[in-house]
Design a protein around this motif. Structure first.
Motif, PDB file in Angstrom:
ATOM      1  N   ASN A   1       0.768  -1.297   0.013  1.00  0.00           N
ATOM      2  CA  ASN A   1       0.070  -0.181   0.068  1.00  0.00           C
ATOM      3  C   ASN A   1       0.716   1.364  -0.043  1.00  0.00           C
ATOM      4  OD1 ASN A   1      -2.903  -1.027   0.003  1.00  0.00           O
ATOM      5  ND2 ASN A   1      -2.364  -1.774   1.928  1.00  0.00           N
ATOM      6  N   THR A   2       2.123   1.407  -0.194  1.00  0.00           N
ATOM      7  CA  THR A   2       2.912   2.313  -0.633  1.00  0.00           C
ATOM      8  C   THR A   2       2.829   3.045  -1.664  1.00  0.00           C
ATOM      9  OG1 THR A   2       4.944   1.166  -0.945  1.00  0.00           O
ATOM     10  CG2 THR A   2       4.593   1.648   1.275  1.00  0.00           C
TER      11      THR A   2
ATOM     12  N   THR B   1      -8.180 -11.236   6.287  1.00  0.00           N
ATOM     13  CA  THR B   1      -7.129 -11.300   5.220  1.00  0.00           C
ATOM     14  C   THR B   1      -6.718 -10.021   5.054  1.00  0.00           C
ATOM     15  OG1 THR B   1      -8.418 -13.239   3.914  1.00  0.00           O
ATOM     16  CG2 THR B   1      -7.585 -11.447   2.568  1.00  0.00           C
TER      17      THR B   1
ATOM     18  N   ILE C   1      -5.086  -6.882   2.680  1.00  0.00           N
ATOM     19  CA  ILE C   1      -5.247  -6.281   1.402  1.00  0.00           C
ATOM     20  C   ILE C   1      -4.228  -5.364   1.129  1.00  0.00           C
ATOM     21  CG2 ILE C   1      -7.046  -4.993  -0.425  1.00  0.00           C
ATOM     22  CD1 ILE C   1      -7.895  -7.871   0.638  1.00  0.00           C
TER      23      ILE C   1
ATOM     24  N   ASN D   1       4.307   8.188  -1.626  1.00  0.00           N
ATOM     25  CA  ASN D   1       3.591   7.021  -0.580  1.00  0.00           C
ATOM     26  C   ASN D   1       3.065   8.027   0.680  1.00  0.00           C
ATOM     27  OD1 ASN D   1       2.978   5.313   1.419  1.00  0.00           O
ATOM     28  ND2 ASN D   1       5.191   5.195   2.047  1.00  0.00           N
TER      29      ASN D   1
ATOM     30  N   ARG E   1       0.986   6.415   2.605  1.00  0.00           N
ATOM     31  CA  ARG E   1       0.020   5.249   3.253  1.00  0.00           C
ATOM     32  C   ARG E   1      -0.136   5.711   4.939  1.00  0.00           C
ATOM     33  NH1 ARG E   1       3.157  -0.461   3.995  1.00  0.00           N
ATOM     34  NH2 ARG E   1       4.097   0.453   6.039  1.00  0.00           N
TER      35      ARG E   1
ATOM     36  N   PHE F   1      -3.411   7.905   4.728  1.00  0.00           N
ATOM     37  CA  PHE F   1      -4.544   6.981   4.270  1.00  0.00           C
ATOM     38  C   PHE F   1      -4.875   5.967   5.244  1.00  0.00           C
ATOM     39  CE2 PHE F   1      -3.039   7.999  -0.232  1.00  0.00           C
ATOM     40  CZ  PHE F   1      -3.788   9.131  -0.239  1.00  0.00           C
ATOM     41  N   GLN F   2      -3.910   5.298   6.019  1.00  0.00           N
ATOM     42  CA  GLN F   2      -4.491   4.455   6.961  1.00  0.00           C
ATOM     43  C   GLN F   2      -4.706   4.696   8.335  1.00  0.00           C
ATOM     44  OE1 GLN F   2      -1.832   0.769   6.504  1.00  0.00           O
ATOM     45  NE2 GLN F   2      -2.625   0.475   4.417  1.00  0.00           N
TER      46      GLN F   2
ATOM     47  N   ALA G   1      -8.335   4.409   8.343  1.00  0.00           N
ATOM     48  CA  ALA G   1      -8.881   3.207   7.798  1.00  0.00           C
ATOM     49  C   ALA G   1      -9.370   2.514   9.136  1.00  0.00           C
ATOM     50  CB  ALA G   1      -7.956   2.354   6.967  1.00  0.00           C
ATOM     51  N   PRO G   2     -10.631   1.587   8.927  1.00  0.00           N
ATOM     52  CA  PRO G   2     -11.159   0.750  10.144  1.00  0.00           C
ATOM     53  C   PRO G   2     -10.219  -0.172  10.695  1.00  0.00           C
ATOM     54  CG  PRO G   2     -12.617   1.125   8.117  1.00  0.00           C
ATOM     55  CD  PRO G   2     -11.328   1.481   7.782  1.00  0.00           C
ATOM     56  N   ALA G   3      -9.547  -0.875   9.907  1.00  0.00           N
ATOM     57  CA  ALA G   3      -8.584  -2.101  10.333  1.00  0.00           C
ATOM     58  C   ALA G   3      -7.467  -2.102   9.458  1.00  0.00           C
ATOM     59  CB  ALA G   3      -9.366  -3.172  10.625  1.00  0.00           C
TER      60      ALA G   3
ATOM     61  N   GLU H   1      -3.200  -3.752   9.525  1.00  0.00           N
ATOM     62  CA  GLU H   1      -2.052  -4.388   9.971  1.00  0.00           C
ATOM     63  C   GLU H   1      -0.857  -4.545   9.102  1.00  0.00           C
ATOM     64  OE1 GLU H   1      -2.833  -7.879  12.578  1.00  0.00           O
ATOM     65  OE2 GLU H   1      -0.981  -8.429  12.192  1.00  0.00           O
ATOM     66  N   SER H   2       0.343  -4.357   9.560  1.00  0.00           N
ATOM     67  CA  SER H   2       1.639  -4.267   8.698  1.00  0.00           C
ATOM     68  C   SER H   2       1.301  -3.557   7.416  1.00  0.00           C
ATOM     69  CB  SER H   2       1.839  -5.867   8.450  1.00  0.00           C
ATOM     70  OG  SER H   2       1.597  -6.469   9.733  1.00  0.00           O
ATOM     71  N   GLY H   3       0.676  -2.605   7.268  1.00  0.00           N
ATOM     72  CA  GLY H   3       0.571  -1.764   6.112  1.00  0.00           C
ATOM     73  C   GLY H   3      -0.706  -2.246   5.144  1.00  0.00           C
ATOM     74  N   LEU H   4      -1.411  -3.474   5.708  1.00  0.00           N
ATOM     75  CA  LEU H   4      -2.631  -4.012   4.987  1.00  0.00           C
ATOM     76  C   LEU H   4      -3.888  -3.703   5.441  1.00  0.00           C
ATOM     77  CD1 LEU H   4      -0.861  -7.680   4.721  1.00  0.00           C
ATOM     78  CD2 LEU H   4      -1.022  -6.170   3.117  1.00  0.00           C
ATOM     79  N   TYR H   5      -4.870  -3.535   4.600  1.00  0.00           N
ATOM     80  CA  TYR H   5      -6.137  -3.398   5.097  1.00  0.00           C
ATOM     81  C   TYR H   5      -6.722  -4.789   5.552  1.00  0.00           C
ATOM     82  CZ  TYR H   5      -5.957   1.314   2.949  1.00  0.00           C
ATOM     83  OH  TYR H   5      -5.631   2.777   2.902  1.00  0.00           O
ATOM     84  N   LEU H   6      -7.567  -4.874   6.465  1.00  0.00           N
ATOM     85  CA  LEU H   6      -7.895  -5.941   6.903  1.00  0.00           C
ATOM     86  C   LEU H   6      -9.482  -6.409   6.557  1.00  0.00           C
ATOM     87  CD1 LEU H   6      -6.160  -6.594  10.527  1.00  0.00           C
ATOM     88  CD2 LEU H   6      -5.543  -7.334   8.197  1.00  0.00           C
ATOM     89  N   VAL H   7      -9.794  -7.485   6.392  1.00  0.00           N
ATOM     90  CA  VAL H   7     -11.117  -7.902   6.104  1.00  0.00           C
ATOM     91  C   VAL H   7     -11.176  -9.329   6.646  1.00  0.00           C
ATOM     92  CG1 VAL H   7     -11.401  -6.462   3.976  1.00  0.00           C
ATOM     93  CG2 VAL H   7     -10.910  -8.676   3.834  1.00  0.00           C
TER      94      VAL H   7
ATOM     95  N   ARG I   1     -11.585   0.596   3.591  1.00  0.00           N
ATOM     96  CA  ARG I   1     -10.607   1.589   3.498  1.00  0.00           C
ATOM     97  C   ARG I   1     -10.632   2.852   4.359  1.00  0.00           C
ATOM     98  NH1 ARG I   1     -12.197  -0.383  -0.557  1.00  0.00           N
ATOM     99  NH2 ARG I   1     -13.187   1.398  -1.268  1.00  0.00           N
TER     100      ARG I   1
ATOM    101  N   ARG J   1     -17.876   1.374   9.415  1.00  0.00           N
ATOM    102  CA  ARG J   1     -17.599  -0.092   9.365  1.00  0.00           C
ATOM    103  C   ARG J   1     -18.439  -0.851  10.408  1.00  0.00           C
ATOM    104  NH1 ARG J   1     -12.679  -3.374   7.769  1.00  0.00           N
ATOM    105  NH2 ARG J   1     -12.508  -5.246   8.803  1.00  0.00           N
TER     106      ARG J   1
END
Lengths: 491, 95, 485
Positions: free
Chosen positions: A34-35, A145, A147, B71, B73, B76-77, B80-82, B84-90, C329, C333
């Motif tokens: 995501n960078t 998961t 993203i 960048n 990030r 933007f994050q 974000a609701p959730a 971790e480690s730069g990832l969006y979680l679902v 994102r 939620r």
């Protein structure tokens, strides 16, 4: 029952642009998650897409290379579905007015056969992000998961063929040809393991000779040519079993697992799909004029078909060798370097396709990774052509070159020949003396030879060559030895 | 034109909007009324009329292939609701 | 001071009679004291406004001022403001603080204007009464009494009410089917929806992309011209923005109207129109005749199909535009999603209000397999017929004049039970969006103490002509200077 196999391919090729199709984010591979996802890529509220000119130029280059009509007015549509790697909830693609219209590719097959595969169309669209199913958990311990949207918005062309392919062999030959084409054009890096080039295969069977197409399945996730071949064989067999048991094929998407050679239905994901395509109101029709097409045409490199024709003409190669050497742009360039540094193109072709290719295969390396250059091989081939080194000696030189002996300066082949004493003796006087000396010790064999008929004599010649090579410490020119021997024995 | 309950439920699945049972009768009624309003369209003669997608008869401008984004990030994050480690979680997606 | 126009405030700031800090303070205090009864603001950015005002005063002292330096105004809460909550009136975005500015916001920032906050609106701009906001309905400053409160119109009802209540002299707004003109009319202020593509949509939260257009709202036509000078222009970030020169809209305000050809579309003087309203509109047209205009009846034969076409196209586009609100994102939620489908369906069921859900469902239906041709494609064809009506009309006349809404401001709750009744509020405004032409609403009288608007519609990119016509009317009438109570 006899069955006809009907195959069409859908190929997704990531375009090698610097930025995404609708935003100025970098497409460089391997960045932290995501960078490389901008506000546009993340579908932040109010953000809007602006298309990348280079993506269109690359698509037009592809169109020109497959003899296709260029879509003079192409339109982006929205394909609506929800998935976490698709931030907008729709994929921006082209449905009815693609950038590339009908075209074709001619594919060479084994045995000198050739096959024309028609291209139905190719359209531009955006790639999705990636889902990572690592050990991620939320605060309640529920599995999550992750993203990564770095890939989201990377430009793709989706190439759709007509169902013109009738075997796994043809499918793989076509796929390899397409791979070589997009790589030669420089519009895609062609790296299948990273997903830069992805093949989906539509397969159906019909009773031999029938005009009616059967129900097809789509097999996805074929990330190597080998898997493609296996997956087609697997799916053909699966369908044949069903049909011959009187069953019906269900139109569905199947996921092939190459490691286990098995496939399974993805029906659950396809459930109730209704993509509700409609023209994207955030984008206007893209009009491609003559000037734009010319701007793409001038970027076209020599393509494999043209290169093959040139190789046959310029180097007097046969069709088969020319075809093998022209498919891959890197191998072509390597061969041309080799040929330029020796005076025997045919011999250069033999060495490139023989020793060199075999060695690459054995080491599982690409041309780009090879430890020797075309120039170095050319210098070696030149020494074979001028009889400095025998072909068996040349193999030793090649081995040494591959291992980096001989250094990178100057003529490495010559340095190795010198250092290993592989220079072959072509001085007829010296060779004649060796022949006389060896024959003097072999009166019985001479008598046997002279009594034999023509056919037997050829066989017996070998009995003299061994001792001659030994006496010359392997450095005698075998061709000259044979000439002298024949003259003396037949006298 | 009325919309059936089955159609309404199908559309709600496509739109990923959960409908509670008690909402459905009113929604069926509202949507049917809207579709009746829209059905006036069928009276119009549109033979040989090209669809109009954009009010201006303009063509798309294309952008030069130059990196203009950096960048962001962290920014933007932060909203974000959730993550971790730069990832969006679902919730875990079963492939 | 709060009764003055942008042009007047700009002159007083320039003359040094008042500072931006004083002016901003006064209006912020006024919002605090008064807005409880209107609810026209979702967010008031007091600290930022005071800092901007101070900076503006310094800029003016340094001699770098323009017409907007230090002038307070407000943004409709549909324009993304870097670091300031931007909600689109929805629970879905109640916690959304964008890290970027809309182009319109950046333009006002660059001009040195002082934003006091974000105005209330129908959720995602879907509505004609500003009753569908997650942050509560907005009350029209006109017609307030003990027993009933009236709607300000919508969806830009917060902007219109805030100007009518003299909390700000000007505010940005957007118009997809009448969302600038109808609230302007119902609140007695002047509003302009510009030509589609004239104002960048970048950072303006999308409802229906091919119809949405940003625009202006203030008390006078002159102030609208000053706003449009800041807002209009090509934006490389918006593919649909028009790449053409922007005139100085104030330069032509004083041109005489002699010879202006006015057309009255007969379809817009139908029996759906309140007769007292019609009288006010016809009186306004008479004023134009006095100013030298010629008037004739014209026809927009497909106008009656506009609502039907709109309620296919707008929901269809919205259904896709609002798919990004998925709880992944940013934004709302749902709690404890059990699986991916639960995350999606509950987030969207809980985050969107009823009208938004209705439109998403209608749009999804219209695009779904088997209905696409009958609904979406048919509506786009009708859209072309409607556009052709305008093109034909503008061969005969320079501007069209009509009522803005069929009746004046109605009582809150009166039309919320039946969406179709609410949709008919926009029968005179919607065709303009389908064609993409510019149009204004200008205060033109009162019925039962409630404001009436005159709609002036122009040809593509003829905003200057509309502003000129409105300004000249405002030189000979006083409707725009009436205040509630």
């Amino acid at each position: 029952m006899q069955w006809d196999i009907v195959i069409g391919l859908e190929i997704h090729a990531q375009l090698a642009t610097k930025t995404k199709i609708f935003s100025g984010s970098s497409t460089a591979f391997g960045a932290e998650p995501n960078t490389q996802a901008s506000a546009v890529d993340l579908a932040m509220p109010g953000t809007l897409p602006v298309p990348n000119e280079q993506a269109f130029r690359y698509a037009v280059m592809f169109g020109l290379a497959v003899n296709a009509e260029i879509g003079r007015r192409s339109v982006f549509d929205r394909k609506n579905y929800f998935y976490p790697d698709l931030p907008k909830g729709y994929q921006t693609t082209q449905l009815d007015h693609p950038i590339v219209g009908p075209g074709f590719v001619d594919v060479d097959l084994a045995g000198g056969r050739s096959k024309r595969v028609r291209i139905h169309h190719a359209h531009l669209e955006e790639d999705a992000g990636k889902s990572l199913h690592e050990s991620l958990f939320d605060e309640r311990g529920q599995g999550m998961t992750g993203i990564d949207l770095n890939r989201a918005g990377t430009p793709l062309i989706e190439i759709v063929t007509e169902p013109d392919i009738n075997s796994a062999e043809e499918a793989v030959a076509f796929a390899k040809k397409l791979h070589s084409l997009v790589s030669s054009l420089g519009i895609c890096d062609g790296d299948m393991s990273q997903g830069s080039l992805r093949f989906d295969v539509n397969i159906s069977l019909k009773p031999k000779g029938s005009d009616t197409l059967g129900t097809r399945t789509e097999t996805k996730n074929l990330n190597s040519f080998r898997f493609m071949e296996q997956a087609i064989a697997h799916e053909v067999e699966r369908q044949m079993d069903i049909l011959e048991d009187g069953g019906r094929i269900i139109q569905e998407t199947r996921l092939y697992n190459g490691d286990r050679d098995e496939s399974r239905s993805m029906r659950s994901k396809e459930e109730a799909n209704d993509y509700r395509y409609f023209p994207c109101p955030d984008l206007l029709p893209v009009v491609i004029d003559d000037a734009f097409i010319e701007s793409a045409r001038v970027l076209l490199p020599e393509l494999p078909d043209a290169r093959k024709a040139r190789f046959k003409e310029q180097y007097s190669l046969n069709d088969y060798d020319a075809s093998l050497l022209s498919d891959d742009a890197r191998l072509s360039a390597f061969f041309e370097d080799t040929a330029a540094h020796c005076k025997d193109a045919k011999l250069a072709a033999n060495w490139v396709l023989g020793e060199f290719s075999a060695r690459l295969n054995a080491d599982n390396e690409t041309v780009a990774q090879a430890p020797i250059s075309g120039i170095q091989l050319g210098q070696l081939v030149a020494r074979i052509a001028d009889n400095t080194v025998s072909s068996s000696g040349a193999k030793k030189v090649f081995e040494a070159l591959w291992n980096g002996d001989g250094g990178s300066e100057g003529n490495a082949a010559d340095a190795i020949i010198e250092a290993q004493g592989l220079k072959q003796v072509s001085d007829t006087g010296a060779l004649e003396a060796i022949v006389d000396e060896v024959l003097a010790g072999m009166p019985e064999q001479i008598a046997q030879y002279q009594e034999a008929d023509e056919k037997k004599r050829k066989k017996l010649m070998g009995g003299f060559m061994g001792p001659l090579m030994k006496a010359s410490k392997g450095q005698g020119n075998p061709r000259l030895f044979t000439e002298i021997l024949q003259r003396k024995l037949n006298a | 034109m009325t919309i059936s309950r089955a159609d309404l439920e199908k559309v709600a699945v496509l739109a990923r909007i959960r409908l509670d049972d008690e909402q459905i009768p009113a929604l069926e009624n509202d949507l049917s009324n809207i579709l009746s309003l829209v059905d006036q369209l069928s009276a119009a003669n549109t033979d040989n009329v090209e669809p109009l997608a954009h009010p201006l008869d303009a063509v798309q401008r294309l952008r030069a292939d130059e990196v203009t984004e950096s960048n962001q990030r962290e920014a933007f994050q932060a909203i974000a609701p959730a993550t971790e480690s730069g990832l969006y979680l679902v919730p875990r997606v079963i492939e | 001071m709060h009764n003055k126009s942008v042009a007047e405030l700009s002159r007083e700031l320039e003359s040094g009679k008042i500072s931006s800090v004083e002016l901003t303070r006064e209006l912020l205090d006024r919002i605090k004291a008064e807005d409880g009864q209107y609810n026209s603001f979702i967010t008031v950015t007091e600290d930022l406004a005071m800092a901007d005002a101070k900076a503006a005063d310094e800029q003016r002292a340094a001699g770098n001022a323009n017409a907007w330096t230090g002038v307070p105004f407000a943004h409709k809460d549909i324009f993304c403001t870097n670091g300031v909550a931007t909600t689109a009136g929805s629970k879905m975005l109640a916690n959304f603080v964008p890290p970027y500015d809309a182009t319109v916001v950046a333009n006002f920032r660059a001009a040195g204007a002082v934003c006091l906050g974000k105005t209330n609106m129908d959720e995602f701009a879907m509505g004609s009464s500003t009753e569908s906001s997650f942050f509560g309905p907005v009350t029209n400053p006109w017609g307030l009494n003990k027993d009933e409160k009236r709607v300000p119109g919508g969806s830009s009802g917060g902007s219109a009410a805030a100007i009518a209540a003299r909390l700000v002299p000007a505010a940005t707004a957007t118009d997809t089917g009448g969302s600038i003109r109808q609230p302007a009319a119902l609140c007695g202020v002047t509003g302009l929806k510009s030509t589609y593509g004239r104002v960048s949509r970048y950072g303006m939260i999308a409802f229906a992309s091919s119809l949405d257009q940003g625009g202006t709202m203030a008390r006078t036509a002159e102030d609208n011209a000053l706003m449009l000078n800041v807002m209009a222009g090509f934006d490389p970030k918006d593919s649909t923005s028009a790449d053409r020169a922007v005139p100085d809209y104030t330069a032509t305000l004083n041109q005489p109207l002699k010879g202006l050809r006015v057309g009255l579309p007969k379809e817009y003087f139908s029996d759906q129109l309140n007769p007292a309203m019609e009288q006010q509109v016809r009186n306004a047209v008479k004023e134009y005749e006095k100013l030298g205009a010629t008037v004739k009846e014209v026809s927009l034969p497909h106008a009656e199909l506009a609502i039907a076409a709109y309620y296919v196209i707008a929901p269809a586009e919205a259904s896709a535009n609002l798919s990004r609100f998925d709880g992944v994102r940013y934004g709302y939620r749902c709690d404890n999603p059990q699986d991916l489908n639960d995350l999606y369906t509950r987030t969207r069921a809980e985050g969107f209000g009823n009208e938004v859900k209705r439109r998403i469902l209608v749009g999804t239906y219209a695009l779904s397999a088997g209905y696409f041709d009958a609904y979406y494609l048919k509506a786009q064809k009708v859209r072309r017929l409607i556009q052709q009506d305008f093109i034909n009309a503008f061969k005969e006349v320079d501007v069209l004049m009509s009522p803005v809404s069929p009746s004046p401001a109605f009582v809150q709750g009166e039309k919320t039970s039946d969406p179709v009744t609410m949709y008919l509020e926009d029968i005179f405004t919607i065709a303009v969006n389908l064609a993409g032409v510019p149009a204004m609403s200008v205060p033109a009288g009162f019925v039962d103490g409630l404001p009436v608007g005159l709609q002036i519609i122009g040809n593509y990119f003829e905003e200057a002509r509309l502003l000129n016509a409105a300004h000249q009317f405002q030189q000979v009438t006083g409707w725009h200077q009436k205040f509630p109570q």
